[in-house]
Design an enzyme around this catalytic site. Structure first.
Site, mmCIF file in Angstrom:
data_model
loop_
_atom_site.group_PDB
_atom_site.id
_atom_site.type_symbol
_atom_site.label_atom_id
_atom_site.label_comp_id
_atom_site.label_asym_id
_atom_site.label_seq_id
_atom_site.Cartn_x
_atom_site.Cartn_y
_atom_site.Cartn_z
ATOM 1 N N LYS A 123 8.169 15.357 -0.284
ATOM 2 C CA LYS A 123 8.949 14.126 -0.162
ATOM 3 C C LYS A 123 10.436 14.427 -0.266
ATOM 4 C CE LYS A 123 6.553 11.934 -3.408
ATOM 5 N NZ LYS A 123 6.076 10.932 -4.375
ATOM 6 N N LYS A 182 9.150 8.037 5.773
ATOM 7 C CA LYS A 182 8.393 7.597 4.599
ATOM 8 C C LYS A 182 8.617 6.102 4.454
ATOM 9 C CE LYS A 182 7.238 8.587 -0.156
ATOM 10 N NZ LYS A 182 6.726 7.232 -0.312
ATOM 11 N N ARG A 186 -0.011 2.466 1.115
ATOM 12 C CA ARG A 186 -0.797 3.519 1.754
ATOM 13 C C ARG A 186 -2.236 3.031 1.926
ATOM 14 N NH1 ARG A 186 -0.818 9.891 -0.131
ATOM 15 N NH2 ARG A 186 -2.228 10.693 1.475
ATOM 16 N N PHE A 214 -0.461 8.222 10.101
ATOM 17 C CA PHE A 214 0.100 9.575 10.008
ATOM 18 C C PHE A 214 -0.946 10.685 9.877
ATOM 19 C CE2 PHE A 214 0.525 7.670 5.698
ATOM 20 C CZ PHE A 214 -0.310 8.525 4.978
ATOM 21 N N ARG A 274 -4.621 3.326 -1.976
ATOM 22 C CA ARG A 274 -4.352 4.648 -2.559
ATOM 23 C C ARG A 274 -5.244 4.902 -3.767
ATOM 24 N NH1 ARG A 274 0.891 7.711 -3.332
ATOM 25 N NH2 ARG A 274 0.509 9.054 -5.117
ATOM 26 N N GLU A 311 0.324 3.776 6.656
ATOM 27 C CA GLU A 311 1.060 2.907 5.734
ATOM 28 C C GLU A 311 1.099 1.506 6.328
ATOM 29 O OE1 GLU A 311 3.461 3.274 2.018
ATOM 30 O OE2 GLU A 311 2.335 4.769 3.142
ATOM 31 N N ARG A 342 -2.216 17.909 -4.888
ATOM 32 C CA ARG A 342 -0.770 17.826 -4.694
ATOM 33 C C ARG A 342 -0.268 19.241 -4.443
ATOM 34 N NH1 ARG A 342 2.616 13.867 -6.324
ATOM 35 N NH2 ARG A 342 1.075 13.030 -7.800
ATOM 36 N N ASP A 351 7.894 13.031 9.062
ATOM 37 C CA ASP A 351 7.569 11.614 9.259
ATOM 38 C C ASP A 351 8.529 10.735 8.473
ATOM 39 O OD1 ASP A 351 5.276 12.109 10.766
ATOM 40 O OD2 ASP A 351 3.939 12.083 9.031
#
EC number: 6.5.1.1
Length: 601
Positions: free
Chosen positions: A433, A260, A265, A350, A280, A310, A427, A258
């Site tokens: 990223k 970024k 967010r 997303f 977020r 986003e 995470r 995707d």
């Protein structure tokens, strides 16, 4: 349940720095709490009246209001209260001392109040809720009277923590991770239940609600818990790498990639005709985006869902993507409808986590994305994030450069296949990223937490001019120092910084902060800033990843520079110590390690 019980535990917690001891003591408090009000007890422990996502007002009581309330409650002249506060620097301690003095001189009995009339948690909670929700003409005086009434009934220790709670500065060093562990011990039979409690919290980010479910239905009830519209899911987080070859290898050779986007967010919830938008940080930001509410209502299908995307500022003429700063300009404008005209937005979706009573967090990304695409009608405002599927490095690089050229920050590389679930609150390597490189600098920026401040010299003498920054260690729920930042601030930002830090100043280091370096002032770990630097280097001055790379040394950032505040991130969303270590291991190594900077200058 008496509020005195909570105050006594807070007094003990404040004096402890060991997380294990904090957790054990907190578990003891929870196990002794009245089960009928366990949710309220948990919120009070968190230093709030209700979860942020409800969008209810905060207490918002300033120092002058509190000084007035303390003055009334203790029959002390306001100037005397203010002078004592200037001397001590802690209004909670001021209240404790004045209440102690009042008791010892017998004024309490003269005023007709009795120490036998104990302050109940229910009473404290309902009164403070009224303080927070009271608005309009005469609200100021009513708030002061309500607070003064509570303080009159409070004993010295209760008064101390009532005032600190109202200030938003409990100072007992408890993070959500510690509360989760304590709940597992208190209600789940031990530390082994932590994973069950954490999973439930990740799906429904409301600790009070989770505690209530446990005490009413048992720990087993959490295993079947599903997301609920109106209660935000803790967002899935990505790891970071700067090498496309390594990224593709990490995700198994093929991935969904995707753009970024450089925006905010947002987690969007819909139930019938009601739409909620959460940041977020899981705060309710629906009122900031009436245009997004309208777009979602018009251009999506489904009675009930939770989706993620986003919100990005776009040029009103060309439709080109604008920067995150433009979005922040919009948020600062008082007239929201004027802001909508000046700073229009698009929403790039997303992910989908919940749809028509089905939990999709356990389903593969390809299933989630396919359903997401099917519920968005063709339109110019709500779109699926621009994406491709790749299985070679050349395509990944090409798409990355295209994203950069079109105003993006880079790309998000996402694993596909049956194991590519939505890892709420975690995470991991399912999302990675890839952001643009910075010439002669670190491969990526980092988001660090302010834990202390240093006074400047010359024209900045007596004012904060540099910051002690820390990374988050989720394993220990602590913040480990990484660097001292003195550059990148404008004069205006430095003036604002002075005010910000004075409001969260501490007399001693926060229990969750791990630092060898002693700043001029310690602060609550609240603010997150984006930082760039030349490289990550070994340093004996800092505690980030101490003893991991070299004995008696940690990792630091060389020539750090402030870029911007990250108000959209909570301290626990900051760059982790493991990420700092990963960045250090990935950067090109020189024959001789760069010497540590003398950060005392």
């Amino acid at each position: 349940m008496e509020f005195k019980v909570i105050a006594e535990y807070f007094d003990k917690l404040e004096k402890i720095s060991s997380r294990l001891q904090l957790t054990a003591l907190l578990a003891d408090l929870l196990s002794k709490s009245d089960k009928a009000i366990i949710d309220k007890v948990v919120y009070i422990i968190q230093g709030k009246l209700w979860p942020d996502f409800l969008g209810y007002p905060e207490l918002g009581i300033g120092e002058k209001f509190l000084i007035k309330a303390i003055s009334i409650a203790t029959n002390t002249d306001e100037n005397s209260v203010e002078n004592l506060y200037k001397s001590i620097g802690d209004l909670g301690e001021v209240a404790r001392r004045l209440k102690s003095k009042q008791q010892s001189t017998g004024i309490l009995g003269f005023l007709g109040t009795s120490s036998k009339e104990s302050l109940k948690v229910d009473k404290v909670y309902s009164t403070l809720s009224k303080v927070a929700l009271t608005t309009g003409e005469g609200s100021r005086d009513l708030k002061i009277r309500l607070l003064a009434g509570l303080l009159k009934k409070a004993d010295p220790l209760e008064a101390k923590f009532l005032v600190r709670f109202v200030e938003g500065r409990l100072r007992v060093g408890i993070g959500d991770a510690t509360v989760l562990d304590a709940m597992a011990i208190a209600f789940g039979g031990g530390q082994s239940a932590s994973e069950i409690v954490e999973r439930a919290y990740n799906l429904r980010a409301d600790l009070g609600n989770i505690a209530k479910i446990i005490v009413e239905k048992g720990i087993e009830a959490l295993k079947t818990l599903k997301p609920e519209v109106g209660i935000p899911i803790r967002p899935m987080l990505a790891e970071r790498l700067s090498n496309p070859e390594e990224i593709l290898k990490k995700v198994g050779g093929s991935a969904l990639v995707d753009y970024k986007y450089d925006g905010e967010r947002a987690q969007i919830h819909k139930k019938d005709d009601k739409i909620f938008i959460f940041s977020r940080r899981l705060e309710n930001i629906t009122s900031q985006y009436p245009d997004v509410v309208e777009y979602i209502s018009k251009y999506t299908e489904g009675k009930e869902f939770i989706i993620e995307g986003e919100i990005v500022a776009v040029d009103p003429e060309s439709g080109e993507i604008r920067s995150f700063q433009e979005l922040m300009h919009r948020k600062r404008k008082s007239d929201i409808y004027e802001a909508i005209k000046e700073y229009p937005v698009n929403v790039f979706l997303f992910d989908l986590m919940y749809y028509e009573d089905v939990d999709y967090t356990t389903k593969p990304l390809e299933v989630r994305r396919k359903l997401l695409e099917s519920i968005v009608k063709p339109n110019d405002y709500v779109k699926i994030a621009h994406h491709i599927q790749v299985n070679n490095v050349e395509d990944l690089k090409s798409f990355f450069y295209r994203a950069i050229s079109e105003g993006g920050e880079g790309v998000m590389v996402k694993a596909i296949g049956k194991d590519a679930i939505y890892q709420a609150g975690a995470r991991g390597w399912l999302w990675i990223k890839l952001k643009r490189d910075y010439q002669s600098e670190m491969a990526d920026t980092v988001d660090l937490v302010v834990v202390g401040g240093f006074y400047g010299k010359g024209k900045r003498g007596g004012k904060i001019s540099s910051l002690l920054m820390a990374a988050y260690n989720p394993k220990t729920d602590t913040f480990e120092s990484v660097c001292k930042v003195a550059s990148g601030f404008s004069d205006e930002q430095l003036d604002e910084l002075q005010k910000k830090l004075m409001e969260i100043k501490r007399d001693i280091k926060h229990p969750r902060v791990n630092s060898k370096m002693e700043p001029d002032i310690w602060v609550e770990p609240v603010y997150v800033a984006e930082i760039i630097g030349a490289e990550i280097t070994i340093s004996p001055l800092h505690t980030c990843c101490q003893d991991v790379v070299e004995k008696d040394a940690g990792l630091s950032i060389r020539f750090p520079r402030f870029i911007r505040w990250r108000d959209d991130k909570s301290p626990e969303d900051a760059t982790t110590t493991d990420e700092i270590l990963e960045m250090y291991n990935k950067q090109p190594k020189k024959k001789i390690e760069s010497p540590p900077i003398d950060e005392s200058v």
